[in-house]
Design an enzyme around this catalytic site. Structure first.
Site, mmCIF file in Angstrom:
data_model
loop_
_atom_site.group_PDB
_atom_site.id
_atom_site.type_symbol
_atom_site.label_atom_id
_atom_site.label_comp_id
_atom_site.label_asym_id
_atom_site.label_seq_id
_atom_site.Cartn_x
_atom_site.Cartn_y
_atom_site.Cartn_z
ATOM 1 N N MET A 30 0.855 -1.191 0.000
ATOM 2 C CA MET A 30 0.000 0.000 0.000
ATOM 3 C C MET A 30 0.892 1.242 0.000
ATOM 4 S SD MET A 30 -3.433 -0.953 2.036
ATOM 5 C CE MET A 30 -2.851 -0.700 3.673
ATOM 6 N N ALA A 32 4.046 3.857 0.984
ATOM 7 C CA ALA A 32 4.738 4.306 2.202
ATOM 8 C C ALA A 32 5.832 3.296 2.535
ATOM 9 C CB ALA A 32 3.747 4.478 3.361
ATOM 10 N N GLY A 36 11.208 -2.753 5.821
ATOM 11 C CA GLY A 36 10.528 -4.054 5.836
ATOM 12 C C GLY A 36 10.115 -4.451 4.420
ATOM 13 N N HIS A 37 9.551 -3.488 3.688
ATOM 14 C CA HIS A 37 9.191 -3.773 2.291
ATOM 15 C C HIS A 37 10.436 -4.149 1.493
ATOM 16 C CE1 HIS A 37 5.630 -1.011 3.111
ATOM 17 N NE2 HIS A 37 5.051 -2.091 2.648
ATOM 18 N N GLN A 61 -10.366 -2.328 2.305
ATOM 19 C CA GLN A 61 -9.881 -3.056 3.480
ATOM 20 C C GLN A 61 -9.818 -2.171 4.728
ATOM 21 O OE1 GLN A 61 -5.866 -3.950 1.663
ATOM 22 N NE2 GLN A 61 -5.182 -3.749 3.774
ATOM 23 N N GLY A 147 4.843 -10.026 4.785
ATOM 24 C CA GLY A 147 5.559 -9.922 6.055
ATOM 25 C C GLY A 147 4.783 -10.592 7.187
ATOM 26 N N LYS A 149 4.585 -9.788 10.227
ATOM 27 C CA LYS A 149 3.967 -8.907 11.228
ATOM 28 C C LYS A 149 2.437 -9.043 11.113
ATOM 29 C CE LYS A 149 4.303 -4.398 10.655
ATOM 30 N NZ LYS A 149 2.921 -3.970 10.324
ATOM 31 N N ASP A 150 1.961 -9.123 9.859
ATOM 32 C CA ASP A 150 0.529 -9.337 9.620
ATOM 33 C C ASP A 150 0.279 -10.843 9.564
ATOM 34 O OD1 ASP A 150 -0.610 -6.530 9.013
ATOM 35 O OD2 ASP A 150 1.251 -6.603 7.881
HETATM 36 O O1 PAF Z 1 -0.258 -5.781 4.004
HETATM 37 C C1 PAF Z 1 -0.589 -4.862 3.237
HETATM 38 O O2 PAF Z 1 0.139 -3.892 3.041
HETATM 39 C C2 PAF Z 1 -1.932 -4.925 2.540
HETATM 40 O O3 PAF Z 1 -2.885 -5.539 3.336
HETATM 41 C C3 PAF Z 1 -1.861 -5.622 1.158
HETATM 42 C C4 PAF Z 1 -1.442 -7.077 1.287
HETATM 43 C C5 PAF Z 1 -0.879 -4.880 0.271
HETATM 44 C C6 PAF Z 1 -3.231 -5.590 0.495
HETATM 45 O O4 PAF Z 1 -3.682 -4.287 0.287
#
Ligand code: PAF
Length: 280
Positions: A30, A32, A36-37, A61, A147, A149-150
Site C-alpha cells: 500500500m 509508504a 521491511g518492504h 480493506q 511480512g 507482522k501481519d
Molecule cells: O499488508 C498490506 O500492506 C496490505 O494488506 C496488502 C497485502 C498490500 C493488500 O492491500
C-alpha cells in the site's frame, strides 16, 4: 522499471513475461515503503526471474475512514525506492481501475477471521482478499511475499488461495525491525518523536515474556504481557492473544509440539501498532 496504471497494460506485460517462461515474484504493497518492504523486494528479486510490485491504498480493506484518509501516500518516493530495489514492473492503479462499478466480492474465512484483527476490523480481511486475489490473477505470479507482522493476514491469504484454487506459493517473510526492535510499519511515521521512543517497548515486552516461557503457563504469559502493557501509561492494549500458529485459535493449554504465536495490537499516540512473537 515499467509503470502500469491499467489492468490491460499490466496483463500485456505479464503475457510477455510468461511467453518467455519466466517466473514472477509479487510483493503487493500500500506504498509508504520502508525497510521491511525492501527485505520482501530483495527476496522476490532473488528468487524469481521477474519481480512485480503494486502500490495501492486499497479502500475496501479500511473499516475506519479516518485511517484510510490518514494513510501516508508518496508515490514519487515509492517509485524511486522500487526502482532502486530492482523492481521490473509496478502496478499503480486507481480504485476505479481495480473495482470499476462492481461491488467488491464478500469473502468469508470462518474461524480464521473470528479472532484478533477479524474481530477488531470487521470486513478488513474480505477487503484484503478482494485486492490480493485480483493481483494474483492479473500478475499470474508464481510466488507472493508477505511480512509476518501481519500474521493473520498470511493465514487468510493462504485460505483465499485455497478457496479460489489459485496456483501460487505464499512466502511468509520474517519481520524487519528497526535497531531498537520496533517492527517496521508504514504507520510508524505517524508517531510523535516521544511516542517513537516508547514504541520499541512493544517488542521488549513480548521478548521478555518469550524468555520466561518455559517457566510459565499460557495463562501466566497472558497476564505477564497484559500487566507489562498496563505499566506503560501511553499504551492502550487492544488485544494480546496466544494462538495456534496454523488455526489461529486461542491456546489455553499448550499441547505437545503445538506451535504458539502471540499477536498484539496496541494504540500509542493515536496510532494502532501490531506485532507478533513466536513462543514455540
Ligand atoms: O499488508 C498490506 O500492506 C496490505 O494488506 C496488502 C497485502 C498490500 C493488500 O492491500
Amino acid at each position: 522499471m515499467k509503470i502500469c496504471r491499467t489492468v490491460s497494460d499490466l496483463q500485456s506485460e505479464v503475457t510477455q513475461v510468461k511467453l518467455e517462461n519466466k517466473t514472477i515474484g509479487l510483493v503487493p504493497t500500500m506504498g509508504a515503503l520502508h525497510e521491511g518492504h525492501k527485505s520482501l523486494f530483495n527476496r522476490a528479486r532473488q528468487e524469481n526471474d521477474v519481480f512485480i510490485s503494486s502500490v495501492f491504498v486499497n479502500p475496501v480493506q479500511f473499516n475506519n475512514k479516518e485511517d484510510f484518509e490518514k494513510y501516508p501516500r508518496d508515490e514519487k518516493r515509492d517509485l524511486a525506492i522500487l526502482e532502486e530495489c530492482g523492481c521490473d514492473i509496478v502496478f499503480v492503479p486507481t480504485a476505479e481501475e481495480v473495482y470499476g462499478n462492481e461491488a467488491p466480492e464478500t469473502f468469508t474465512f470462518g474461524a480464521l477471521e473470528q479472532v484478533m484483527e477479524g474481530v477488531q476490523r470487521p470486513g478488513h480481511f474480505s477487503g484484503v482478499a478482494n485486492i490480493v486475489s485480483r493481483l494474483f490473477l492479473w500478475t499470474k505470479a508464481d510466488r507472493g511475499y508477505f511480512g509476518e507482522k501481519d500474521y493473520q493476514q498470511i493465514a487468510i491469504i493462504k485460505d483465499m488461495v485455497r478457496q479460489k484454487n489459485i496456483d501460487i506459493e505464499i512466502i511468509p517473510c520474517p519481520i524487519f525491525r528497526d535497531e531498537d526492535g520496533l517492527a517496521t510499519s508504514s504507520r510508524n511515521v505517524r508517531l510523535s518523536p516521544e511516542a517513537r521512543q516508547i514504541a520499541p517497548k512493544i517488542h521488549q515486552i513480548l521478548l521478555n515474556s518469550y524468555r520466561q516461557k518455559d517457566n510459565l503457563a499460557i495463562s501466566q504469559i497472558q497476564s505477564f504481557v497484559e500487566d507489562e502493557f498496563k505499566k506503560v501509561k501511553e499504551f492502550e492494549l487492544e488485544y494480546f492473544c496466544l494462538v495456534d500458529d496454523t488455526t489461529l485459535q486461542p491456546v489455553k493449554v499448550r499441547e505437545a509440539k503445538q506451535g504458539v504465536v502471540g499477536c498484539v495490537a496496541v494504540w500509542l499516540d493515536g496510532v494502532r501498532l501490531i506485532d507478533i512473537q513466536r513462543y514455540w
